[in-house]
Write a protein that holds these residues in place. Structure first.
Motif, PDB file in Angstrom:
ATOM      1  N   LEU A  26      46.190  50.788  43.761  1.00 24.70           N
ATOM      2  CA  LEU A  26      46.054  49.449  42.905  1.00 24.70           C
ATOM      3  C   LEU A  26      47.690  49.126  43.046  1.00 24.70           C
ATOM      4  O   LEU A  26      47.435  47.404  43.131  1.00 24.70           O
ATOM      5  CB  LEU A  26      45.987  50.502  41.260  1.00 24.70           C
ATOM      6  CG  LEU A  26      44.571  50.999  40.993  1.00 24.70           C
ATOM      7  CD1 LEU A  26      44.090  50.758  39.448  1.00 24.70           C
ATOM      8  CD2 LEU A  26      43.274  50.174  41.526  1.00 24.70           C
ATOM      9  N   CYS A  27      48.237  49.450  43.109  1.00 25.78           N
ATOM     10  CA  CYS A  27      49.590  48.252  43.630  1.00 25.78           C
ATOM     11  C   CYS A  27      50.318  49.547  44.406  1.00 25.78           C
ATOM     12  O   CYS A  27      50.406  50.728  44.100  1.00 25.78           O
ATOM     13  CB  CYS A  27      49.966  49.009  42.542  1.00 25.78           C
ATOM     14  SG  CYS A  27      52.330  47.696  42.770  1.00 25.78           S
ATOM     15  N   PHE A 119      40.241  41.340  31.405  1.00 23.04           N
ATOM     16  CA  PHE A 119      40.188  40.183  31.819  1.00 23.04           C
ATOM     17  C   PHE A 119      39.769  39.536  31.212  1.00 23.04           C
ATOM     18  O   PHE A 119      38.360  39.386  30.716  1.00 23.04           O
ATOM     19  CB  PHE A 119      39.793  40.608  33.355  1.00 23.04           C
ATOM     20  CG  PHE A 119      41.096  41.301  34.052  1.00 23.04           C
ATOM     21  CD1 PHE A 119      42.290  40.864  34.080  1.00 23.04           C
ATOM     22  CD2 PHE A 119      40.558  42.052  34.639  1.00 23.04           C
ATOM     23  CE1 PHE A 119      43.387  41.191  35.027  1.00 23.04           C
ATOM     24  CE2 PHE A 119      41.262  42.608  35.656  1.00 23.04           C
ATOM     25  CZ  PHE A 119      42.762  42.331  36.234  1.00 23.04           C
ATOM     26  N   ASP A 128      36.084  47.102  35.976  1.00 23.71           N
ATOM     27  CA  ASP A 128      37.371  45.955  36.848  1.00 23.71           C
ATOM     28  C   ASP A 128      38.674  45.914  35.430  1.00 23.71           C
ATOM     29  O   ASP A 128      39.287  45.965  36.320  1.00 23.71           O
ATOM     30  CB  ASP A 128      36.708  44.003  36.961  1.00 23.71           C
ATOM     31  CG  ASP A 128      35.116  44.230  37.659  1.00 23.71           C
ATOM     32  OD1 ASP A 128      34.533  44.490  38.409  1.00 23.71           O
ATOM     33  OD2 ASP A 128      35.399  42.607  38.234  1.00 23.71           O
ATOM     34  N   ASN A 129      38.108  46.058  34.387  1.00 23.41           N
ATOM     35  CA  ASN A 129      39.206  45.868  34.024  1.00 23.41           C
ATOM     36  C   ASN A 129      40.143  46.836  34.019  1.00 23.41           C
ATOM     37  O   ASN A 129      41.372  47.067  33.625  1.00 23.41           O
ATOM     38  CB  ASN A 129      38.302  45.790  32.282  1.00 23.41           C
ATOM     39  CG  ASN A 129      38.120  44.648  31.652  1.00 23.41           C
ATOM     40  OD1 ASN A 129      38.123  43.740  32.039  1.00 23.41           O
ATOM     41  ND2 ASN A 129      36.692  44.495  31.848  1.00 23.41           N
ATOM     42  N   SER A 131      41.432  48.090  36.184  1.00 26.20           N
ATOM     43  CA  SER A 131      42.846  48.306  37.241  1.00 26.20           C
ATOM     44  C   SER A 131      43.732  47.831  35.913  1.00 26.20           C
ATOM     45  O   SER A 131      45.108  47.916  36.872  1.00 26.20           O
ATOM     46  CB  SER A 131      42.956  46.603  37.762  1.00 26.20           C
ATOM     47  OG  SER A 131      42.289  45.580  37.351  1.00 26.20           O
ATOM     48  N   ASN A 132      44.066  47.295  34.749  1.00 25.56           N
ATOM     49  CA  ASN A 132      45.037  47.521  33.818  1.00 25.56           C
ATOM     50  C   ASN A 132      44.659  48.095  32.718  1.00 25.56           C
ATOM     51  O   ASN A 132      46.347  47.603  31.762  1.00 25.56           O
ATOM     52  CB  ASN A 132      45.420  45.906  33.862  1.00 25.56           C
ATOM     53  CG  ASN A 132      45.580  45.080  35.157  1.00 25.56           C
ATOM     54  OD1 ASN A 132      45.195  44.932  35.725  1.00 25.56           O
ATOM     55  ND2 ASN A 132      46.677  44.187  34.729  1.00 25.56           N
ATOM     56  N   ASN A 159      45.519  39.553  48.530  1.00 24.73           N
ATOM     57  CA  ASN A 159      44.152  40.321  48.475  1.00 24.73           C
ATOM     58  C   ASN A 159      44.567  41.453  46.901  1.00 24.73           C
ATOM     59  O   ASN A 159      43.503  42.099  47.230  1.00 24.73           O
ATOM     60  CB  ASN A 159      43.586  40.528  49.067  1.00 24.73           C
ATOM     61  CG  ASN A 159      43.270  39.311  50.652  1.00 24.73           C
ATOM     62  OD1 ASN A 159      43.059  38.467  50.388  1.00 24.73           O
ATOM     63  ND2 ASN A 159      44.291  39.238  51.867  1.00 24.73           N
ATOM     64  N   TYR A 161      44.911  41.921  44.178  1.00 22.95           N
ATOM     65  CA  TYR A 161      43.279  41.549  42.907  1.00 22.95           C
ATOM     66  C   TYR A 161      41.985  42.121  43.550  1.00 22.95           C
ATOM     67  O   TYR A 161      41.190  42.854  43.185  1.00 22.95           O
ATOM     68  CB  TYR A 161      43.627  41.222  42.385  1.00 22.95           C
ATOM     69  CG  TYR A 161      42.468  40.342  41.597  1.00 22.95           C
ATOM     70  CD1 TYR A 161      42.342  41.342  39.913  1.00 22.95           C
ATOM     71  CD2 TYR A 161      41.161  39.491  41.451  1.00 22.95           C
ATOM     72  CE1 TYR A 161      41.138  40.738  39.041  1.00 22.95           C
ATOM     73  CE2 TYR A 161      40.237  39.730  40.768  1.00 22.95           C
ATOM     74  CZ  TYR A 161      40.619  39.819  38.989  1.00 22.95           C
ATOM     75  OH  TYR A 161      39.450  39.734  38.749  1.00 22.95           O
ATOM     76  N   GLU A 162      41.582  41.461  44.913  1.00 24.86           N
ATOM     77  CA  GLU A 162      40.272  41.963  45.631  1.00 24.86           C
ATOM     78  C   GLU A 162      40.229  43.361  46.049  1.00 24.86           C
ATOM     79  O   GLU A 162      38.728  43.420  45.138  1.00 24.86           O
ATOM     80  CB  GLU A 162      39.694  40.983  46.711  1.00 24.86           C
ATOM     81  CG  GLU A 162      39.637  38.957  45.664  1.00 24.86           C
ATOM     82  CD  GLU A 162      41.469  38.184  45.901  1.00 24.86           C
ATOM     83  OE1 GLU A 162      42.239  38.938  45.984  1.00 24.86           O
ATOM     84  OE2 GLU A 162      40.909  37.050  45.021  1.00 24.86           O
ATOM     85  N   ASN A 164      41.495  45.584  44.258  1.00 29.05           N
ATOM     86  CA  ASN A 164      41.334  46.908  43.464  1.00 29.05           C
ATOM     87  C   ASN A 164      39.840  46.289  42.761  1.00 29.05           C
ATOM     88  O   ASN A 164      39.468  47.330  41.968  1.00 29.05           O
ATOM     89  CB  ASN A 164      42.472  46.215  42.120  1.00 29.05           C
ATOM     90  CG  ASN A 164      43.833  47.022  42.504  1.00 29.05           C
ATOM     91  OD1 ASN A 164      44.211  47.333  42.978  1.00 29.05           O
ATOM     92  ND2 ASN A 164      44.754  46.018  41.399  1.00 29.05           N
ATOM     93  N   ILE A 165      39.186  45.771  42.550  1.00 28.11           N
ATOM     94  CA  ILE A 165      37.737  45.366  42.117  1.00 28.11           C
ATOM     95  C   ILE A 165      36.857  46.088  43.543  1.00 28.11           C
ATOM     96  O   ILE A 165      36.396  46.787  42.673  1.00 28.11           O
ATOM     97  CB  ILE A 165      37.250  43.498  42.210  1.00 28.11           C
ATOM     98  CG1 ILE A 165      38.790  43.064  41.401  1.00 28.11           C
ATOM     99  CG2 ILE A 165      36.276  43.848  41.426  1.00 28.11           C
ATOM    100  CD1 ILE A 165      38.539  43.456  39.566  1.00 28.11           C
TER     101      ILE A 165
END
Length: 181
Positions: A26-27, A119, A128-129, A131-132, A159, A161-162, A164-165
């Protein structure tokens, strides 16, 4: 009083970092600082926003003065305050103001992680949320120079964020749960 010891809080945070942030990529920047042991894990004993702000100010100053080869980034984990995501989200303005108050804009920044992260415009249970989503409310203190270097080394940084989604949607809620079994 927190129901977990600081060591347990750090262990849960490290597990999340290893399995989710690094394990799911994710990172893409996290693995290197984890391997080099350049992440400072700090558990705040704060039970009020004022006490957390004092800890945040202290950690911002520490990170600013620390040798990046020793401490590249700090995770300020605060299990005793801001358990409600909306309160936490409001506190992020205070955190950003603290960076400005210490005249560290352009040098340090604060990223946000929370067990109920959401988000804007998403439903609370959207994958999606995740990721954080961290085990505990966490303020991630980052050096902007490190971000700049990482982005140079990783040309597809825009890219992330995309990616990660896509990763989280492919994993789904069941896959996320299996990470922790």
């Amino acid at each position: 009083m927190n129901k977990f010891t600081p060591d347990e809080v750090i262990a849960a945070t490290r597990l999340w970092l290893d399995k989710a942030v690094i394990g799911l990529n994710l990172c893409p920047f996290a693995k290197a600082v984890q391997i080099k042991q350049q992440i400072r894990y700090v558990v705040s004993e704060a039970t009020s926003e004022e006490a957390l702000l004092a800890d945040l100010l202290r950690e911002l100053q520490f990170l600013q003065s620390a040798d990046p080869e020793e401490v590249e980034t700090t995770l300020l984990i605060h299990p005793g305050v801001l358990a409600d995501f909306l309160d936490y989200n409001d506190f992020l303005e205070v955190a950003d103001a603290a960076v400005g108050e210490l005249d560290l804009e352009g040098e340090l920044q604060v990223a946000s992680f929370h067990p109920d992260y959401q988000f804007a415009g998403s439903d609370a249970d959207d994958i999606d949320n995740f990721s954080n989503r961290s085990p505990y409310p966490t303020l991630h203190l980052l050096r902007e120079s490190s971000i700049d270097k990482a982005v140079e080394a990783f040309p597809d940084a825009a890219n992330i964020y995309e990616h990660n989604i896509e990763t989280l949607r492919a994993l789904g809620h069941e896959g996320w749960k299996k990470l922790w079994v």
